[in-house]
Design an enzyme around this catalytic site. Structure first.
Site, short mmCIF file in Angstrom:
data_model
loop_
_atom_site.label_atom_id
_atom_site.label_comp_id
_atom_site.label_asym_id
_atom_site.label_seq_id
_atom_site.Cartn_x
_atom_site.Cartn_y
_atom_site.Cartn_z
N CYS A 71 30.27 6.21 15.02
CA CYS A 71 31.08 6.23 15.99
C CYS A 71 32.67 5.69 14.73
O CYS A 71 32.22 3.59 14.40
CB CYS A 71 30.95 5.36 17.51
SG CYS A 71 33.51 5.01 17.87
N CYS A 77 36.43 -1.15 19.83
CA CYS A 77 35.64 -0.70 21.95
C CYS A 77 34.61 -1.13 23.05
O CYS A 77 35.12 -1.77 23.44
CB CYS A 77 34.82 0.92 21.57
SG CYS A 77 34.17 1.79 22.54
N CYS A 80 29.23 -0.26 22.76
CA CYS A 80 28.27 -0.07 21.92
C CYS A 80 28.25 -1.56 20.82
O CYS A 80 28.46 -1.47 19.91
CB CYS A 80 28.43 0.86 21.17
SG CYS A 80 28.18 2.25 21.86
N CYS A 159 33.74 10.33 22.33
CA CYS A 159 33.23 9.65 22.05
C CYS A 159 31.23 9.72 22.25
O CYS A 159 30.59 10.75 22.76
CB CYS A 159 32.84 8.47 23.47
SG CYS A 159 31.40 7.48 24.56
N GLN A 282 22.81 7.87 38.66
CA GLN A 282 22.68 7.57 37.30
C GLN A 282 22.87 7.73 35.35
O GLN A 282 22.66 9.43 35.96
CB GLN A 282 20.97 7.41 36.80
CG GLN A 282 20.02 6.68 37.80
CD GLN A 282 19.68 4.91 37.31
OE1 GLN A 282 20.71 4.53 36.88
NE2 GLN A 282 19.42 4.00 38.85
N TYR A 311 16.95 -2.47 47.54
CA TYR A 311 17.82 -1.86 46.91
C TYR A 311 17.93 -0.66 46.25
O TYR A 311 17.66 -0.42 45.22
CB TYR A 311 18.40 -3.15 45.91
CG TYR A 311 17.71 -4.23 46.01
CD1 TYR A 311 19.13 -5.45 45.85
CD2 TYR A 311 16.57 -5.07 45.85
CE1 TYR A 311 18.77 -6.56 46.71
CE2 TYR A 311 16.17 -6.85 46.41
CZ TYR A 311 17.22 -7.31 46.31
OH TYR A 311 17.04 -8.61 46.81
N GLU A 332 19.90 -0.47 51.97
CA GLU A 332 20.56 -0.77 50.41
C GLU A 332 22.26 -1.23 51.18
O GLU A 332 21.73 -0.78 52.64
CB GLU A 332 20.57 1.04 49.70
CG GLU A 332 21.98 1.36 49.58
CD GLU A 332 22.24 0.45 47.76
OE1 GLU A 332 21.37 0.08 47.05
OE2 GLU A 332 24.29 -0.16 47.88
N ASP A 381 14.28 -3.52 43.04
CA ASP A 381 15.58 -2.43 41.90
C ASP A 381 17.05 -3.41 41.99
O ASP A 381 17.65 -2.53 42.75
CB ASP A 381 15.57 -1.21 41.60
CG ASP A 381 16.81 -1.15 40.46
OD1 ASP A 381 16.72 -1.69 39.34
OD2 ASP A 381 16.50 0.19 40.33
N CYS A 408 17.46 -4.57 35.49
CA CYS A 408 18.86 -4.79 34.42
C CYS A 408 18.69 -5.68 34.10
O CYS A 408 19.38 -5.88 32.52
CB CYS A 408 19.33 -3.65 35.40
SG CYS A 408 20.60 -4.74 36.29
N1 SAH Z 1 17.37 2.21 42.50
C1 SAH Z 1 19.11 2.19 42.91
C2 SAH Z 1 20.07 1.29 42.09
C3 SAH Z 1 19.92 0.25 42.55
S1 SAH Z 1 21.30 -0.87 41.32
C4 SAH Z 1 19.21 3.57 41.99
O1 SAH Z 1 18.55 4.00 40.82
O2 SAH Z 1 19.62 4.75 42.41
C5 SAH Z 1 20.93 -2.02 43.03
C6 SAH Z 1 21.34 -2.07 44.43
O3 SAH Z 1 22.03 -2.91 45.25
C7 SAH Z 1 22.56 -1.26 44.46
O4 SAH Z 1 23.47 -0.42 45.01
C8 SAH Z 1 23.65 -2.20 44.77
O5 SAH Z 1 24.56 -1.64 46.11
C9 SAH Z 1 22.73 -2.59 45.81
N2 SAH Z 1 22.59 -4.56 46.60
C10 SAH Z 1 23.10 -5.30 45.88
N3 SAH Z 1 23.07 -6.22 46.40
C11 SAH Z 1 22.30 -5.82 48.26
C12 SAH Z 1 21.43 -7.00 49.04
N4 SAH Z 1 21.50 -7.90 48.70
N5 SAH Z 1 20.55 -6.37 49.95
C13 SAH Z 1 20.73 -4.88 48.91
N6 SAH Z 1 21.28 -3.69 48.37
C14 SAH Z 1 21.89 -4.60 47.60
#
Ligand code: SAH
Length: 543
Positions: A71, A77, A80, A159, A282, A311, A332, A381, A408
């Site tokens: 790019c 930017c 990346c 992009c 995603q 989460y 969530e 997650d 992440c």
């Molecule tokens: N596993 C999910 C994404 C996870 S990303 C997927 O694949 O779609 C992390 C997620 O945690 C987000 O959706 C965010 O809104 C949520 N989150 C953030 N803080 C939180 C909390 N204290 N309790 C529950 N969920 C939470």
């Protein structure tokens, strides 16, 4: 060394944000856009006591890991950070980052460098892009991306992380704006019509969505624009999102249908998703599938397990797990995400997934203390900051056999892994996954198992607490005990029967398993006794 000095240095390492690091007179110098192995000339921008920042001026002797950025705008930017590195070197950097964190922060001593799942083709992997619109000095409409740390639009419709359709669509829209003299939004005055364009593509279905984000409710000559956009192969959905607020939040809440459906459809594995302009999804579905398949493998489900997915977002992992588990519960914090999760479960005919809105650190302790919930496996997650201690504490009390941690941010992952390690969970497997090639970001999945020699938490339910059960429950519980004793020659505790009933989804009534103590910690029923109790429940036609 002082500001504006020209220096020469060899880059030896990369910082966590992808900046090159070299040394001059024993001082660490951070040089953005430089690659380990490069000999560079750089200009000092800022000096601190023991380190400094310099700007890359010239690569004097390129590293074997250096490659031509595809790019032309990679440096301006800033999206990346690693584009100047070969893909192999990027993967190696990410695997080492995870490895380092787990050793240094996580305190894991005997860990080999984790495998990293890369992409066959690390370009054009993003299924979503949001392009800001503005006007250049000559008054022409422009679109592109914001220069790093600013809101100045650098004109660019191409992009390399996005799909090829982006360019076609953006140029059609730019033509339309020019032909009909339609204004673009100006952040300073709050005037002008077109703010952003959101484009999404379903990678497995080929369906394409365009959402015009307007400072208003319609656009002049909309029919002409729609006719032009419909020529794009795969076009399925054209909508308007109304955002009349003077804010840098991109989307408003009101949606207006313009043409086609209000959503596109896509699949991750065999799970189908309906994605509207406002839903979370995603952005790299190809790698998401690999990441979640790894998580599913680590969960090692046989079919009857109760799994908690904390989460859970729109339930992507939950629905994956539900295909192999007895029951999945998702938690969530964002209510709309849970609406999507429920809808996606319905769309796929998945009946064994249930979702709760709330904070993991509140929902889980509450359900555990009030309802005595159970888990064979817990999947988490969390966002970058990792798990809240209250959530971790409850997870440990629930004593699931396995915890699958998807993350992440490998630094907070390592912190939580250490905490769990001190409480009986050992790291069994680690894999990294490259969801965002070209950038410094990396996802990690860790499988933790409860150590066999972990200190057992003793049963706190005293015999007299059986008075908590109703007479009917007591009658059936003593029959089950008698049956198991006669047939298998062992005693089973009331709390074990309660656990197995719960596992089988039987309504426990209000009083099951209540302890007089504040925080009942009930020992988990051994697997062979689970089978004996299930046999008894079948015998008494309860399941
Ligand atoms: N596993 C999910 C994404 C996870 S990303 C997927 O694949 O779609 C992390 C997620 O945690 C987000 O959706 C965010 O809104 C949520 N989150 C953030 N803080 C939180 C909390 N204290 N309790 C529950 N969920 C939470």
């Amino acid at each position: 060394m002082k500001k504006d000095d020209l220096i020469e240095l060899t880059i030896e390492d990369l910082g966590v944000d992808g900046e090159g690091i070299g040394k001059v007179d024993g001082m660490a110098i951070f040089v953005k856009d430089a690659v380990p192995g490069d000999r560079v000339q750089a200009k000092v921008m800022k000096m601190k006591k023991s380190y400094g920042y310099a700007r890359l001026m010239q690569v004097l002797d390129p590293s074997p890991e250096r490659t031509e950025s595809r790019c032309a705008f990679a440096r301006q930017c800033g999206g990346c950070q690693l584009q100047a590195m070969t893909y192999e070197a990027q993967l190696d950097f990410k695997a080492k980052k995870v490895w380092n964190h787990l050793i240094r922060i996580g305190g894991i001593t005997d860990l080999a460098k984790p495998e990293i799942i890369g992409m066959d083709d690390p370009w054009r992997y993003r299924n979503k892009a949001q392009f800001p619109f503005g006007t250049d000095k000559e008054g022409n409409p422009v679109t592109g991306f914001y220069a790093a740390r600013s809101h100045n639009i650098i004109p660019c419709t191409e992009c390399w992380l996005g799909v090829e359709e982006n360019k076609v669509i953006l140029e059609k829209i730019l033509d339309h704006l020019k032909t009909y003299h339609i204004s673009t939004y100006d952040e300073v005055s709050g005037k002008g019509l077109l703010r952003h364009v959101l484009i999404r593509k379903g990678f497995t279905t080929g369906e394409v969505m365009v959402c015009l984000i307007l400072n208003g409710r319609t656009m002049p000559k909309l029919t002409e624009l729609v006719d032009s956009l419909r020529e794009v192969p795969g076009m399925t959905s054209i909508t308007i999102n109304v955002n009349t607020k003077n804010t840098n939040v991109i989307m408003g809440t009101e949606m207006i249908s313009v043409w086609g459906q209000d959503y596109i459809t896509d699949y991750i594995g065999n799970i189908k998703y309906q994605i509207s302009p406002l839903s979370f999804y995603q952005v790299n579905p190809v790698q998401t599938k690999k990441l979640y398949e790894t998580a599913l493998g680590y969960a090692d489900l046989k079919g009857n397990e109760t799994v908690w997915d904390l989460y859970c977002g729109i339930g992507t992992i939950s629905l994956f797990l539900a295909q192999k588990a007895g029951k999945v519960y998702g938690v969530e914090i964002v209510p709309q995400a849970i609406d999507d999760a429920r809808q996606n479960a319905k769309l796929n005919g998945i009946k064994n997934a249930e979702f709760f809105v709330g904070k993991a650190e509140e929902v889980l302790p509450e359900k555990y203390e009030k309802e005595g919930i159970y888990a064979d496996v817990i999947v988490v997650d969390p966002p970058r900051k990792g798990c809240d201690t209250a959530a971790l504490e409850t997870m440990v009390k629930m004593k699931p056999e396995r915890i699958v941690y998807v993350s992440c941010d490998s630094a907070t992952l390592a912190r939580d892994v250490k905490w769990l390690g001190e409480r009986g969970y050992e790291v069994k497997k680690v894999k990294a996954c490259d969801m965002f090639p070209g950038t410094v970001h990396v996802e990690t999945v860790v499988k933790l198992s409860l150590k066999k020699d972990a200190p057992k938490i003793e049963i706190t339910m005293e015999p007299d607490e059986e008075s908590n059960y109703t007479p009917q429950e007591k009658a059936i519980y003593s029959k089950i005990k008698e049956y198991v004793k006669d047939k298998y020659g062992v005693n089973v505790h009331t709390s074990y029967i309660a656990q197995v009933k719960r596992m089988c989804g039987l309504d426990m009534g209000e009083n099951y398993n209540k302890s007089k103590k504040e925080n009942p910690e009930v020992k988990q029923c051994p697997q062979e006794k689970v089978e004996y109790i299930k046999d008894a429940l079948r015998y008494f036609k309860l399941i």
